[in-house]
Write a protein that holds these residues in place. Structure first.
Motif, PDB file in Angstrom:
ATOM      1  N   THR A   1      -2.238  -7.843  -4.290  1.00 51.65           N
ATOM      2  CA  THR A   1      -2.734  -9.036  -4.967  1.00 51.65           C
ATOM      3  C   THR A   1      -1.917 -10.210  -4.462  1.00 51.65           C
ATOM      4  O   THR A   1      -0.691 -10.143  -4.422  1.00 51.65           O
TER       5      THR A   1
ATOM      6  N   SER B   1      -5.440 -16.207  -7.904  1.00 51.25           N
ATOM      7  CA  SER B   1      -5.111 -14.926  -7.280  1.00 51.25           C
ATOM      8  C   SER B   1      -6.327 -14.362  -6.557  1.00 51.25           C
ATOM      9  O   SER B   1      -7.464 -14.666  -6.909  1.00 51.25           O
TER      10      SER B   1
ATOM     11  N   THR C   1      -1.036 -14.172  -5.111  1.00 47.07           N
ATOM     12  CA  THR C   1      -1.085 -15.119  -6.217  1.00 47.07           C
ATOM     13  C   THR C   1      -0.295 -16.372  -5.884  1.00 47.07           C
ATOM     14  O   THR C   1       0.832 -16.280  -5.404  1.00 47.07           O
TER      15      THR C   1
ATOM     16  N   ARG D   1      -7.492 -10.471  -4.544  1.00 48.22           N
ATOM     17  CA  ARG D   1      -7.156  -9.088  -4.235  1.00 48.22           C
ATOM     18  C   ARG D   1      -7.375  -8.856  -2.747  1.00 48.22           C
ATOM     19  O   ARG D   1      -8.404  -9.226  -2.202  1.00 48.22           O
TER      20      ARG D   1
ATOM     21  N   PRO E   1      -8.274  -1.447  -2.657  1.00 48.09           N
ATOM     22  CA  PRO E   1      -7.301  -2.509  -2.939  1.00 48.09           C
ATOM     23  C   PRO E   1      -5.909  -2.130  -2.421  1.00 48.09           C
ATOM     24  O   PRO E   1      -5.490  -0.986  -2.572  1.00 48.09           O
TER      25      PRO E   1
END
Length: 170
Positions: free
Chosen positions: A59, A46, A61, A48, A56
């Motif tokens: 995310t 993963s 992944t 960010r 942020p």
């Protein structure tokens, strides 16, 4: 807004949408390649996503496919099912597809494939390793989309850098 202005707006937005879609697909392919390389090199799954000020926003992944059990020898599997689960074999001499799908999902992906109740090796089945990831998920952090919108409206995101209409350098 006149009908002519509306027509122009629709045509321009269509061109921009198609450009954004093309850039998005290219960016997804590049991201997937990068994530696969990072997985192989650093065991990273993963990452960010952040705005230029490091806020942020999401995310990303890798989605790992699961290994599966496949029928490597239809006849051998059919023979085994007929002997061990005769009610699941149809008179046209095939394993009922719905039972076969459900049965295969319950088996451990170990080679050789064995019956989970008896430990007997099931003829005609083989375990295949999971293929490399073909996709990834993108989950915005809470408030992430709003932060992107605010950054765009405040001029903190350079859309010329993010989107090139000709697919080349800006």
């Amino acid at each position: 807004m006149s009908l002519k202005d509306q027509a122009t707006r629709v045509a321009v937005l269509r061109v921009l949408r198609d450009a954004v879609d093309a850039e998005y697909e290219a960016a997804r392919r590049t991201m997937l390649g990068g994530l696969r390389a990072a997985r192989a090199e650093l065991d990273l799954k993963s990452i960010r996503a952040t705005l230029p000020d490091h806020t942020p926003i999401a995310t990303i992944t890798l989605i790992d496919p699961r290994p599966t059990v496949v029928i490597a020898d239809e006849h051998a599997f059919l023979t085994w099912v007929a002997e061990n689960h005769p009610s699941e074999v149809e008179t046209l001499t095939r394993v009922r597809p719905c039972w076969q799908r459900e049965f295969l999902t319950r088996l451990a992906c170990l080679d050789p494939v064995t019956d989970p109740h008896t430990g007997e090796v099931i003829p005609g089945l083989a375990a295949t390793p999971a293929p490399p990831p073909r996709s990834f998920s993108l989950r915005p952090v809470p408030g992430g989309p709003e932060k992107v919108t605010r950054a765009w409206r405040a001029g903190e995101l350079d859309l010329r850098q993010l989107l090139t209409l000709d697919g080349g350098a800006t």
